[in-house]
Design a protein around this motif. Structure first.
Motif, PDB file in Angstrom:
ATOM      1  N   TYR D  39       4.708 -14.687  -2.891  1.00  0.00           N
ATOM      2  CA  TYR D  39       3.801 -13.734  -2.268  1.00  0.00           C
ATOM      3  C   TYR D  39       3.179 -12.852  -3.335  1.00  0.00           C
ATOM      4  N   LYS D  42      -1.041  -7.517  -1.994  1.00  0.00           N
ATOM      5  CA  LYS D  42      -2.450  -7.539  -1.596  1.00  0.00           C
ATOM      6  C   LYS D  42      -3.266  -6.538  -2.409  1.00  0.00           C
ATOM      7  N   SER D  43      -4.463  -6.912  -2.757  1.00  0.00           N
ATOM      8  CA  SER D  43      -5.365  -5.970  -3.420  1.00  0.00           C
ATOM      9  C   SER D  43      -6.078  -5.154  -2.353  1.00  0.00           C
ATOM     10  N   GLU D  46      -8.586  -7.260  -0.558  1.00  0.00           N
ATOM     11  CA  GLU D  46      -8.010  -8.190   0.427  1.00  0.00           C
ATOM     12  C   GLU D  46      -7.637  -7.457   1.711  1.00  0.00           C
ATOM     13  N   VAL D  47      -7.062  -6.266   1.528  1.00  0.00           N
ATOM     14  CA  VAL D  47      -6.670  -5.474   2.700  1.00  0.00           C
ATOM     15  C   VAL D  47      -7.901  -5.136   3.535  1.00  0.00           C
ATOM     16  N   MET D  50      -8.944  -8.172   5.491  1.00  0.00           N
ATOM     17  CA  MET D  50      -8.041  -8.462   6.595  1.00  0.00           C
ATOM     18  C   MET D  50      -8.291  -7.503   7.761  1.00  0.00           C
ATOM     19  N   GLU D  78       4.676  -3.627   3.046  1.00  0.00           N
ATOM     20  CA  GLU D  78       3.533  -3.204   2.241  1.00  0.00           C
ATOM     21  C   GLU D  78       2.740  -2.208   3.063  1.00  0.00           C
ATOM     22  N   GLN D 141      -0.785 -11.583   8.716  1.00  0.00           N
ATOM     23  CA  GLN D 141       0.617 -11.239   8.501  1.00  0.00           C
ATOM     24  C   GLN D 141       0.987 -10.248   9.601  1.00  0.00           C
ATOM     25  N   HIS D 364       6.405  -7.894  -2.300  1.00  0.00           N
ATOM     26  CA  HIS D 364       5.406  -7.219  -3.117  1.00  0.00           C
ATOM     27  C   HIS D 364       6.050  -6.321  -4.149  1.00  0.00           C
TER      28      HIS D 364
END
Lengths: 397, 168, 170, 390
Positions: D39, D42-43, D46-47, D50, D78, D141, D364
């Motif tokens: 895994y 997340k950057s 990316e967040v 999403m 996260e 997720q 993470h």
């Protein structure tokens, strides 16, 4: 290269230089080495913050030049260099509201090589009209005002490696110049020739001394310099380093005509502009001294600084094939390369590198006296490369 | 070797503390936390790495001793298997860290099966209960000492040093 | 042990590469360079640490061999020190990295003294020089292989990996 | 320790299939997805992507997401703070995305967390639940999106900070925090879950050992699914926990992780602004919460050397005040049992789940997992001491 060193090794003394007299050294180099040992215990050294640098510079310009309403801005730490802490900054003051972009080049407590900012400044000034070098703005050779020895240079634009290129590593090692080589190689050769043709006798070089022509003093000064560094810093004895020292003393060649040597002219130590490829600055004069030109040639042709073309040809400093380089240099400088002396200085240079990596760098890192100890140990882990070169070179003798 | 592992670990810690951490902005809290944890991990590894093989060998010997102590009281259905496992374990080369780790998993797996007794179908003798507990007491003391540098153990002040534990 | 050292090293590399480096501002070049070097160092230490004791043992054995080779030709006033250092090295605790490092340094100083030949710099017998150069080549090879992961070595592709290198010296 | 008398509703203590269905689902999902790692954290970008997909699916119009900021803390989820504006809410709201990495120190259900937290919001200060995506169908997720709550988990000035709030000291705020803390426990346990129509929860039978066995089966399943290296004391503890499982007279809502660091308060008033981390909540025996909160690891020592439960109250004061507030009587035998269960749970998380997630590189922040993992032996030691005492 067919060399018969036995004659030199067993020859009776050719001059009154005592090859084992460790005291025989340029006076300013001795001062720097003594200062290193004296100050070593003052560590550990922490990397300077931007705020500390601003405060230091404001105080510095107020005291040295009496400037008023000083404003230091745009402080940015420059990357690279396992040696000096470098910051670019802009200086504005009442007399110059527009401001001037400068570079502060400052000694951490202890670095991979311990050198003199005063020497560096003098040689920059001496070459100002001959080669592209960064202009010297100010100098604090012993750190009396700034707190650490430092030199302040004008900011020069340019790159040390092509912005679009394949592969680069620590200190520019492994850089590939590819198509740039045709533009850069002639300037590189010319730079070496200009340095060696320079008339050092007529320049103001009060921090320098010259070895006696026609004697072995030039190499012995170098051996004494670097062996002193080794014995002052030794962390763990290395038999090959010791043996190389002995070999270097016993095989020291006469230097007929001492010249100015840059001592670290290689890839990564010149800057050029894109796309013309024109040199904008020859960098890193800190190791410059008066000595045998073979030292510079042997330095430039080291395998570590070179690259291989896709068809397996070795390129000196990633620029030019070895034979081509040697003949181009001879033409440009008027100097004849003596293969025996070249070989000697290849040994000397491998010895210097081993001393720097396994001696000075390890000691400075052990004392935590640098601003980037982590690079010192990284470079130190390559020290054995030079040990193997020493074996190969001495066996070839 | 030059540079030694200890020197390199010390340099890494300095770089993280003095250069990397101050360069992170205040809002990068996760990254800052992780730099601090890396520093903690490295300081702990610096204390441990020289002893790691000896520590692991010691854990392994303690486990073999437990197996031997279980032997007389173990249910007849396990006797032969346990005897073989002990013999196999004893034949392992003590200096090979990977081999020791592997052997701990093998012997430990059988000990687990005996403790659970095929999910309660086989009784567990009181002597074995006691053997596992005293093994557990000694072993947890060793592991707590080994990892005391985390500062998470509320009773860490009572722990000996790694060197003391390793000396026996 | 749980967690073992390898796992912790792998975790730190991941934290550096995936969390810390991306969080560092672009203009913080020194910090970015150092974070990358930290990851490089960790990767190298991760490959080395389990073999460090073995490595130091091999290095000491080789240096002891050199000392024995130098002993017959050494000037008398240096031979005693060399013999004493050899005896100390032979008696040292070979399970302790620290003890081996100390023996290595002691014997190294005695060997250095013989190479320099005291104040009159008596010449070394040529057989001794040959032995010394043979040793120095093995030593350089060993260290180059050990530190191969720094990728600074121009001839890194010719070097064996750690496991092969240590197996060859068995 | 005397065995609890057999009850008619008892289950077979070795029947590993006795487990809350949603927990089983989560554990099976963990094993199924484990190999899809590693895994990557997340950057921000990316967040952002999403969340955009998620809010579009939720039918928000003209929305914008800004000021994404990664939050620290938590070895488990996260977490990102962000601001959401949309047509119905031009001013915008600061929210927190709390999202599962592939594998964490505890594998739990965002649906359970979202459901219980939104209900408990009627009874005590908690972060308001805006959305949840229990299986990550929309977000990719599993996640819960909460309203941002202001406050601190430890005093900004003074005291020492540790990982996940352990070992912190609350100083002069103790007098204000302790009653609210007791109250949070009492309100949780008094909550009438039977009328709440919980979708993601099931309840064990009253007057039965089922509550205890569900917990043993949950955590032993985690242990055997994760096993990195066998630990004899962990296996022994499992057997002890089965053979000594007590009856739970009346199952109650259990928070599962109420301790120092898991409540937020404002300064300088000390008023609670949120009770946090409901991910381990379940219906079971209230002794589990009491034993959890009394653990040494979560406590602190006062200047006079007296141990303070959660850094707040001496043990006896805590028990007296809790009993008064909740109306529950603490049974020392059951309390002892749940002390063993909790030490076992901690050992399983630290030496099992955390080690497996870190080995698979499925989290993470593995450096936190291995850091906590290296404290696992503390719990092995407790297990030995507690079983010997029993």
């Amino acid at each position: 290269m067919a060399i018969d060193m036995s004659e030199i090794g067993e020859a009776p003394p050719v001059d009154r230089v005592d090859i084992w007299n460790r005291e025989d050294m340029e006076p300013r180099i001795r001062e720097i080495l003594d200062r290193t040992v004296r100050d070593r215990v003052k560590g550990p050294y922490a990397a300077k913050t931007d705020m500390e640098v601003v405060a230091m510079l404001e105080r510095y310009f107020a005291r040295t030049e009496g400037l008023e309403s000083i404003r230091i801005s745009g402080v940015s730490r420059m990357a690279g260099g396992a040696s000096k802490e470098q910051f670019a900054f802009t200086l504005q003051h009442e007399g110059d509201p527009a401001g001037e972009r400068l570079v502060l080049r400052m000694d951490p407590l202890e670095a991979i090589s311990q050198t003199c900012r005063g020497r560096e400044a003098q040689v920059h000034i001496a070459f100002a009209d001959i080669l592209p070098v960064a202009p010297v703005r100010s100098i604090d050779a012993d750190g009396e005002i700034l707190g650490q020895p430092a030199i302040i240079l004008g900011f020069v634009n340019g790159v040390t490696e092509p912005s679009e290129g394949k592969g680069h590593g620590v200190s520019g090692i492994g850089t590939r110049y590819d198509d740039w080589a045709a533009k850069l190689a002639p300037q590189f050769v010319d730079t070496l020739a200009q340095v060696h043709r320079f008339d050092w006798r007529s320049a103001d070089l009060s921090y320098f001394a010259a070895p006696e022509a026609g004697t072995r003093q030039a190499p012995i000064w170098q051996v004494n310099w670097w062996s002193q560094v080794w014995w002052d810093g030794v962390v763990q004895p290395v038999a090959m380093v010791t043996y190389a020292e002995r070999w270097l003393r016993e095989n020291a060649p006469v230097c007929d005509a001492p010249v100015m040597c840059h001592s670290d002219l290689r890839l990564g130590n010149f800057m050029f502009e894109e796309p013309s490829g024109k040199f904008t600055a020859v960098l890193d004069w800190e190791l410059a001294h008066i000595g045998d030109f073979h030292e510079d040639i042997a330095w430039a042709i080291q395998r570590l600084f070179g690259t291989w073309t896709d068809d397996g040809t070795f390129l000196v400093c990633g620029l030019i094939a070895r034979d081509e380089f040697l003949s181009a240099y001879e033409v440009a400088s008027g100097n004849q390369i003596d293969p025996v002396k070249l070989h000697y200085y290849e040994v000397l240079n491998a010895y210097k590198c081993a001393v720097i990596d396994l001696g000075q760098a390890m000691r400075a890192a052990t004392e935590s006296n640098n601003h980037q100890d982590i690079i010192l140990t990284w470079l130190g882990s390559a020290g054995a490369v030079f040990l193997e070169q020493l074996v190969m070179l001495i066996r070839k003798a | 070797m030059l540079p030694s592992i200890d020197l390199r670990i010390a340099n890494i810690v300095k770089a993280l503390e003095q250069v990397v951490l101050p360069a992170l902005t205040a809002r990068e809290r996760l990254a800052k936390d992780q730099v601090n944890l890396c520093i903690g991990h490295l300081q702990m590894i610096a204390q441990q790495w020289r002893w790691a093989a000896a520590f692991e060998a010691g854990s392994f010997h303690a486990m073999i001793a437990l197996a031997e102590e279980m032997q007389p009281s173990v249910d007849a259905s396990y006797a032969e298997e346990l005897g073989q496992a002990i013999a196999t374990a004893k034949a392992v080369e003590g200096h090979d860290l990977a081999a020791v780790e592997h052997a701990i998993v093998a012997l430990g797996g059988l000990i687990d099966r005996i403790i659970l007794g095929e999910d309660g179908q086989v009784a567990l003798a009181p002597a074995i209960w006691e053997a596992v507990l005293s093994y557990g007491e000694k072993q947890s003391l060793r592991e707590r000492t080994w990892f005391a540098a985390t500062g998470l153990d509320p009773d860490r002040k009572e722990l000996p040093s790694i060197a003391e534990v390793m000396a026996g | 042990m749980l967690p073992d050292i390898d796992l912790r090293i792998a975790n730190m590399i991941k934290a550096l590469e995936q969390v810390i480096l991306p969080a560092l501002p672009r203009d913080q070049r020194l910090a970015r360079d150092q974070a990358m070097l930290v990851a490089g160092h960790l990767r190298m230490i991760g490959e080395q640490w389990k073999s460090a004791l073995r490595y130091e043992q091999v290095a000491l054995d080789d240096l002891q061999g050199l000392a024995r080779d130098l002993l017959p030709g050494a000037p008398a006033f240096l031979a005693d020190d060399l013999a004493a250092a050899l005896a100390m090295a032979e008696a040292c605790d070979r399970a302790s990295v620290t003890a081996i490092e100390q023996a290595n340094i002691a014997i190294g100083h005695a060997v250095d003294a013989v190479i320099l030949g005291g104040s009159d710099h008596a010449p070394m017998p040529s057989a001794a020089v040959d032995r010394l150069l043979d040793y120095a080549l093995r030593h350089a090879r060993r260290e180059r292989s050990w530190f191969k992961a720094n990728r600074l070595d121009p001839d890194q592709n010719d070097l064996p990996d750690l496991v092969t290198m240590l197996a060859e010296t068995n | 320790m005397p065995m609890a008398p057999a009850s008619r509703g008892d289950v077979d203590v070795w029947d590993r299939s006795e487990m809350e269905p949603r927990i089983r689902h989560i554990l099976e999902r963990t094993v199924r997805l484990r190999d899809t790692g590693p895994y990557r954290p997340k950057s921000d970008a990316e967040v952002m992507a999403m969340l955009s997909t998620f809010f579009a699916a939720k039918g928000l119009e003209e929305f914008s997401i800004s000021d994404v900021e990664r939050m620290s803390g938590g070895a488990s989820k996260e977490q990102f703070a962000f601001t959401l504006n949309h047509r119905e809410d031009q001013q915008g709201e600061r929210l927190v995305l709390r999202m599962d990495p592939l594998e964490a120190i505890a594998q739990t259900c965002r649906g359970r967390e979202g459901e219980i937290q939104s209900i408990m919001g009627n009874h005590m200060p908690v972060a308001p639940v805006r959305w949840f995506d229990a299986d990550g169908d929309l977000l990719g997720q599993p996640a819960v999106i909460l309203g941002f709550v202001r406050g601190v988990t430890q005093p900004s000035e003074g005291g020492s900070a540790g990982v996940s709030g352990m070992g912190g000291r609350l100083g002069s705020l103790i007098d204000r925090l302790a009653p609210q803390y007791i109250d949070a426990l009492a309100v949780t346990h008094r909550f009438d879950w039977s009328r709440a129509h919980l979708r993601f929860f099931d309840a064990p039978r009253a007057q039965s050992n089922q509550a205890a066995i569900w917990q043993v089966n949950w955590w032993s399943q985690v242990w055997w699914d994760c096993l990195v290296e066998p630990v004899p004391v962990v296996a022994l503890a499992e057997r002890w926990l089965r053979e000594n499982a007590p009856v739970c007279d009346r199952p109650m809502l259990v928070h599962g992780d109420l301790r120092m660091g898991n409540f937020m308060f404002e300064e300088p008033s000390g008023k609670f602004t949120a009770v946090l981390d409901w991910e381990l909540a379940h219906i079971g025996d209230f002794h589990e919460d009491i034993a959890w909160t009394m653990q040494k690891l979560f406590g602190a020592w006062g200047d006079d050397g007296i141990f303070l439960v959660s850094g707040l109250l001496p043990r006896d004061d805590f028990i007296t005040q809790y009993e008064a507030a909740s109306g529950n009587r603490i049974d020392p035998v059951r309390l002892h049992y749940y002390e063993v269960l909790n030490a076992y749970k901690c050992a399983v998380m630290d030496l099992g789940q955390a080690m497996r997630a870190a080995t698979a590189s499925n989290n993470h922040q593995e450096v936190v997992l291995t850091w906590l993992g290296s404290a696992g032996a503390v719990f092995l030691n407790y297990i030995v001491q507690l079983i010997r005492k029993g």
